[in-house]
Enzyme design. Structure first.
Site, PDB file in Angstrom:
ATOM      1  N   ALA A 274     -75.075 -34.690 -37.279  1.00  0.00           N
ATOM      2  CA  ALA A 274     -76.343 -33.914 -37.736  1.00  0.00           C
ATOM      3  C   ALA A 274     -75.130 -32.988 -37.284  1.00  0.00           C
ATOM      4  O   ALA A 274     -74.536 -32.462 -36.909  1.00  0.00           O
ATOM      5  CB  ALA A 274     -77.207 -33.999 -36.976  1.00  0.00           C
ATOM      6  N   SER A 275     -76.151 -31.263 -38.731  1.00  0.00           N
ATOM      7  CA  SER A 275     -76.036 -29.867 -38.115  1.00  0.00           C
ATOM      8  C   SER A 275     -76.581 -29.469 -38.608  1.00  0.00           C
ATOM      9  O   SER A 275     -77.214 -30.057 -39.781  1.00  0.00           O
ATOM     10  CB  SER A 275     -74.485 -29.846 -39.620  1.00  0.00           C
ATOM     11  OG  SER A 275     -74.543 -28.849 -39.353  1.00  0.00           O
ATOM     12  N   GLY A 276     -77.610 -28.595 -38.414  1.00  0.00           N
ATOM     13  CA  GLY A 276     -78.191 -27.430 -38.491  1.00  0.00           C
ATOM     14  C   GLY A 276     -77.702 -26.086 -38.549  1.00  0.00           C
ATOM     15  O   GLY A 276     -76.107 -26.149 -38.690  1.00  0.00           O
TER      16      GLY A 276
ATOM     17  N   ALA B  18     -75.503 -25.118 -34.541  1.00  0.00           N
ATOM     18  CA  ALA B  18     -73.995 -26.095 -34.305  1.00  0.00           C
ATOM     19  C   ALA B  18     -74.010 -27.268 -34.850  1.00  0.00           C
ATOM     20  O   ALA B  18     -75.774 -27.609 -35.832  1.00  0.00           O
ATOM     21  CB  ALA B  18     -74.568 -25.848 -33.074  1.00  0.00           C
ATOM     22  N   GLN B  19     -73.848 -28.347 -34.343  1.00  0.00           N
ATOM     23  CA  GLN B  19     -73.199 -29.374 -35.119  1.00  0.00           C
ATOM     24  C   GLN B  19     -73.099 -30.239 -33.199  1.00  0.00           C
ATOM     25  O   GLN B  19     -72.515 -30.042 -32.409  1.00  0.00           O
ATOM     26  CB  GLN B  19     -72.303 -29.377 -35.518  1.00  0.00           C
ATOM     27  CG  GLN B  19     -71.304 -29.685 -35.833  1.00  0.00           C
ATOM     28  CD  GLN B  19     -69.915 -29.872 -37.016  1.00  0.00           C
ATOM     29  OE1 GLN B  19     -70.131 -29.370 -38.333  1.00  0.00           O
ATOM     30  NE2 GLN B  19     -69.154 -30.505 -36.439  1.00  0.00           N
TER      31      GLN B  19
ATOM     32  N   LYS C 220     -72.921 -31.359 -28.707  1.00  0.00           N
ATOM     33  CA  LYS C 220     -73.475 -30.112 -29.362  1.00  0.00           C
ATOM     34  C   LYS C 220     -72.144 -28.766 -29.044  1.00  0.00           C
ATOM     35  O   LYS C 220     -72.400 -28.678 -28.558  1.00  0.00           O
ATOM     36  CB  LYS C 220     -75.052 -29.514 -28.845  1.00  0.00           C
ATOM     37  CG  LYS C 220     -75.337 -28.841 -29.718  1.00  0.00           C
ATOM     38  CD  LYS C 220     -76.634 -28.138 -29.360  1.00  0.00           C
ATOM     39  CE  LYS C 220     -77.585 -27.333 -30.531  1.00  0.00           C
ATOM     40  NZ  LYS C 220     -78.917 -27.643 -29.833  1.00  0.00           N
TER      41      LYS C 220
ATOM     42  N   ASP D 244     -89.937 -25.649 -31.530  1.00  0.00           N
ATOM     43  CA  ASP D 244     -89.069 -25.881 -33.071  1.00  0.00           C
ATOM     44  C   ASP D 244     -89.242 -27.209 -32.737  1.00  0.00           C
ATOM     45  O   ASP D 244     -88.266 -27.719 -33.357  1.00  0.00           O
ATOM     46  CB  ASP D 244     -87.540 -24.770 -32.445  1.00  0.00           C
ATOM     47  CG  ASP D 244     -86.776 -25.123 -33.999  1.00  0.00           C
ATOM     48  OD1 ASP D 244     -87.124 -25.385 -35.140  1.00  0.00           O
ATOM     49  OD2 ASP D 244     -85.257 -25.637 -33.710  1.00  0.00           O
TER      50      ASP D 244
END
Length: 295
Positions: free
Chosen positions: A54-56, A59-60, A75, A205
């Site tokens: 996953a990538s936000g 960070a990923q 991470k 969050d």
């Protein structure tokens, strides 16, 4: 988190940013890991998946296996993300400061909102802080078998290695009616109330991309849903006064106190109203957590 307020297509596109934001290259991840941990990727991992899970925005995540056999999530901050965020918020604040001079929008406090949003983003740039938050959450929920937080293993400002916690995104359950949904909703509500009212250490969050559902297929918890809470870089701790006000306001809502609630809200906002009659807004609320679902 409020798909009822916006068009479905917009919600779908924005929800993709939870876990599918643009990723950086595997080479950049390896370079960051080796530089920050001062060892080669082969010395650290028995296996390192080059494809990010996953990538936000910050960070990923990569999946890996340590030499002791533990499966981990790795991470890694995006390259130059700090500079990008500072540049973006400098531009945003300049623009909203100009807009704020318009009398009809000044009451919205847009510059203050941008400042607060920027502060929350900056806090998430320190993965060592997130590791400390994980440790505290795990301590707070150590007697709860239904709420899972990853265990931090190694961390610094740029890299966080934590236990890999499998699960299904909660959005899969939100999209349809399932028999587990009522239990999942109760778990989410009660865990959040515990964070706010008991621990004063709240995950700030908790969008659907950071909540996974796990349903064990064996053992004493067979068939019972568990929640896996991820990405704890942003937490909230209230001051004693703010916490007292929040508990009092929540108590007024629970009791259906239609006069006391607005009066307290206006008082906190700096514009006190006088209730029609005396109200005890600060009564204890032990009944809210008297029978938690994990007991």
């Amino acid at each position: 988190t409020r798909p009822d307020l916006f068009p479905p297509e917009m919600c779908l596109n924005l929800s993709n940013l939870h876990r599918d934001a643009p990723a950086h290259s595997t080479a950049q991840s390896i370079e960051t890991i080796e530089k920050s941990l001062k060892c080669s990727i082969d010395d650290m991992f028995l296996y390192f998946d080059p494809q990010p899970l996953a990538s936000g925005a910050i960070a990923q995540i990569h999946k890996g296996v340590l030499h002791d056999g533990r499966v981990v999530a790795v991470k890694v901050l995006h390259p130059r993300v700090k500079q990008s965020i500072f540049s973006d918020f400098t531009i945003m604040y300049t623009v909203v400061s100009i807009i704020d001079k318009i009398p009809t929008v000044k009451w919205l406090s847009v510059p203050e909102s941008v400042q607060e949003f920027g502060r929350s983003m900056v806090l998430q740039l320190d993965l060592d802080r997130e590791a400390r938050n994980l440790t505290k959450f795990r301590q707070n929920f150590k007697n709860n078998n239904y709420i899972i937080f990853p265990e931090p293993i190694i961390s610094n400002n740029s890299v966080l290695i934590e236990t890999f916690e499998p699960g299904v995104p909660i959005s899969h359950f939100m999209a349809s009616s399932r028999p587990e949904n009522s239990k999942i909703a109760a778990l989410g509500l009660e865990s959040y109330m515990k964070m706010m009212l008991v621990d004063n250490f709240t995950h700030s969050d908790l969008h659907p991309g950071n909540i996974m559902v796990r349903i064990p297929q064996s053992g004493p918890l067979k068939g019972q849903p568990q929640l896996v809470l991820l990405d704890v870089g942003l937490v909230t701790e209230l001051s004693p006064r703010d916490r007292e006000n929040f508990v009092s306001l929540f108590g007024a809502v629970v009791r259906g106190d239609g006069e006391g609630g607005p009066c307290l809200s206006s008082s906190v906002a700096g514009h006190p109203l006088r209730p029609a009659r005396d109200r005890r807004l600060g009564e204890p609320l032990p009944h809210l957590l008297a029978n938690p679902i994990w007991a």
